[in-house]
Every structure is written in C-alpha cells, then in structure tokens.
Design a protein around this motif. Sequence first.
Motif, PDB file in Angstrom:
ATOM      1  N   UNK A 153      -7.562   8.689  10.084  1.00 28.52           N
ATOM      2  CA  UNK A 153      -8.060   8.375   8.749  1.00 28.52           C
ATOM      3  C   UNK A 153      -7.103   7.451   8.007  1.00 28.52           C
ATOM      4  N   UNK A 154      -7.668   6.702   7.079  1.00 28.54           N
ATOM      5  CA  UNK A 154      -6.872   5.954   6.113  1.00 28.54           C
ATOM      6  C   UNK A 154      -7.367   6.359   4.730  1.00 28.54           C
ATOM      7  N   UNK A 155      -6.581   7.198   4.062  1.00 24.68           N
ATOM      8  CA  UNK A 155      -6.915   7.618   2.705  1.00 24.68           C
ATOM      9  C   UNK A 155      -6.345   6.597   1.739  1.00 24.68           C
ATOM     10  N   UNK A 156      -7.208   6.041   0.903  1.00 27.17           N
ATOM     11  CA  UNK A 156      -6.805   4.998  -0.026  1.00 27.17           C
ATOM     12  C   UNK A 156      -7.016   5.487  -1.445  1.00 27.17           C
ATOM     13  N   UNK A 157      -5.950   5.562  -2.212  1.00 23.76           N
ATOM     14  CA  UNK A 157      -5.995   5.988  -3.605  1.00 23.76           C
ATOM     15  C   UNK A 157      -5.499   4.860  -4.509  1.00 23.76           C
ATOM     16  N   UNK A 158      -5.808   4.963  -5.783  1.00 24.50           N
ATOM     17  CA  UNK A 158      -5.334   3.961  -6.722  1.00 24.50           C
ATOM     18  C   UNK A 158      -5.710   2.553  -6.315  1.00 24.50           C
ATOM     19  N   UNK A 159      -6.942   2.390  -5.895  1.00 18.18           N
ATOM     20  CA  UNK A 159      -7.348   1.101  -5.344  1.00 18.18           C
ATOM     21  C   UNK A 159      -7.486   0.036  -6.422  1.00 18.18           C
ATOM     22  N   UNK A 160      -7.244  -1.213  -6.010  1.00 14.71           N
ATOM     23  CA  UNK A 160      -7.383  -2.342  -6.921  1.00 14.71           C
ATOM     24  C   UNK A 160      -8.143  -3.456  -6.223  1.00 14.71           C
ATOM     25  N   UNK A 161      -8.583  -4.461  -6.959  1.00 16.27           N
ATOM     26  CA  UNK A 161      -9.415  -5.521  -6.350  1.00 16.27           C
ATOM     27  C   UNK A 161      -8.745  -6.224  -5.171  1.00 16.27           C
ATOM     28  N   UNK A 162      -7.411  -6.240  -5.135  1.00 15.99           N
ATOM     29  CA  UNK A 162      -6.709  -6.864  -4.008  1.00 15.99           C
ATOM     30  C   UNK A 162      -6.875  -6.085  -2.704  1.00 15.99           C
ATOM     31  N   UNK A 163      -7.397  -4.886  -2.771  1.00 14.78           N
ATOM     32  CA  UNK A 163      -7.672  -4.095  -1.573  1.00 14.78           C
ATOM     33  C   UNK A 163      -9.029  -4.437  -0.964  1.00 14.78           C
ATOM     34  N   UNK A 164      -9.793  -5.275  -1.637  1.00 13.17           N
ATOM     35  CA  UNK A 164     -11.089  -5.708  -1.105  1.00 13.17           C
ATOM     36  C   UNK A 164     -10.887  -6.464   0.192  1.00 13.17           C
ATOM     37  N   UNK A 165     -11.519  -5.980   1.264  1.00 13.30           N
ATOM     38  CA  UNK A 165     -11.303  -6.582   2.583  1.00 13.30           C
ATOM     39  C   UNK A 165     -12.228  -5.930   3.596  1.00 13.30           C
ATOM     40  N   UNK A 186       0.818  -1.221   0.000  1.00 16.31           N
ATOM     41  CA  UNK A 186       0.000   0.000   0.000  1.00 16.31           C
ATOM     42  C   UNK A 186       0.846   1.264   0.000  1.00 16.31           C
ATOM     43  N   UNK A 187       2.164   1.120   0.071  1.00 17.04           N
ATOM     44  CA  UNK A 187       3.041   2.291   0.059  1.00 17.04           C
ATOM     45  C   UNK A 187       2.820   3.112  -1.199  1.00 17.04           C
ATOM     46  N   UNK A 188       2.700   4.410  -1.020  1.00 18.71           N
ATOM     47  CA  UNK A 188       2.492   5.300  -2.151  1.00 18.71           C
ATOM     48  C   UNK A 188       1.042   5.432  -2.576  1.00 18.71           C
ATOM     49  N   UNK A 189       0.172   4.566  -2.032  1.00 24.00           N
ATOM     50  CA  UNK A 189      -1.257   4.626  -2.381  1.00 24.00           C
ATOM     51  C   UNK A 189      -2.111   5.007  -1.188  1.00 24.00           C
ATOM     52  N   UNK A 190      -1.753   4.517  -0.015  1.00 25.01           N
ATOM     53  CA  UNK A 190      -2.526   4.772   1.199  1.00 25.01           C
ATOM     54  C   UNK A 190      -1.786   5.782   2.071  1.00 25.01           C
ATOM     55  N   UNK A 191      -2.560   6.609   2.779  1.00 26.97           N
ATOM     56  CA  UNK A 191      -1.990   7.569   3.715  1.00 26.97           C
ATOM     57  C   UNK A 191      -2.781   7.530   5.015  1.00 26.97           C
TER      58      UNK A 191
END
Length: 132
Positions: A81-93, A65-70
Amino acid sequence: QAPVVESGGALVQPGGSLRLSCTGSGYTLDSYDVGWYRQRPGKEREGVAYVSRGDVPRTYYEESVKGRFTISRDNTKNTVYLQMNGMNPEDTALYHCAAALLGPSISAAQALDTIAEWYRSWGQGTQVTVSS
C-alpha cells in the motif's frame, strides 16, 4: 519480471487522503522489493517510496513526500500500500508500482532508481488527481 496491478486512484481535495494498492499477479509479492513511482503532467517518472522484502522491511521516501506518505505491506493480501495524507495539487500524477529482486549491496536510497532501471512490466497505473 514481476507483473503488478495498481488501484485506488481517485479525485481528492487538497489536504485529503488516499490509499493506493499494488498487488502481485501470479506470484508472492512479499518475496520482492517494491517501489511506488509517479509521473506528473509534463514530467518524467520519479520514485516516491520503497519497501524492501524481508522480516524487517526497510523503507525509503522521496523528500517531498516524507511525513505525508507511508508505504506498507499486507502479505496476507499479497499487496503493498501507499497511504497518502496531506495531499496537495503537486501530488497529481499517474502512479505506478514495480517489483524486483535487489541484491544486498543496493541501499534503500538506491533502490527506487535501480528498480526503475531494471523493470519492464509496467502496468496501467492508477490516476490520482488532487483538486478542489
């Protein structure tokens, strides 16, 4: 134990963004170290991101998640907060957060595992689904 409430999960398209919230219940969250975790379908819970307490918080991110989540704090809202950008199906959880008081010898890299070993007040979590 420091109970928390997670929110913000939703269905999002690949490449999209989402912001999760972790709110302290009955105490001041900025006095605690906080981790975000997720449990993907058929897999064990894994640490995603960590932010320490203190005036200059340290952060740590799981490699995928480095570079995508903050991860960030808003102490005025008692929320992490957990800001999630550039999400992909593997982030489904199912995403959870947890709060703990870590000792000074615990590094940021060790923090997620340490919090998970100690924490017992896991909440309901918030579901994130990445799909088109």
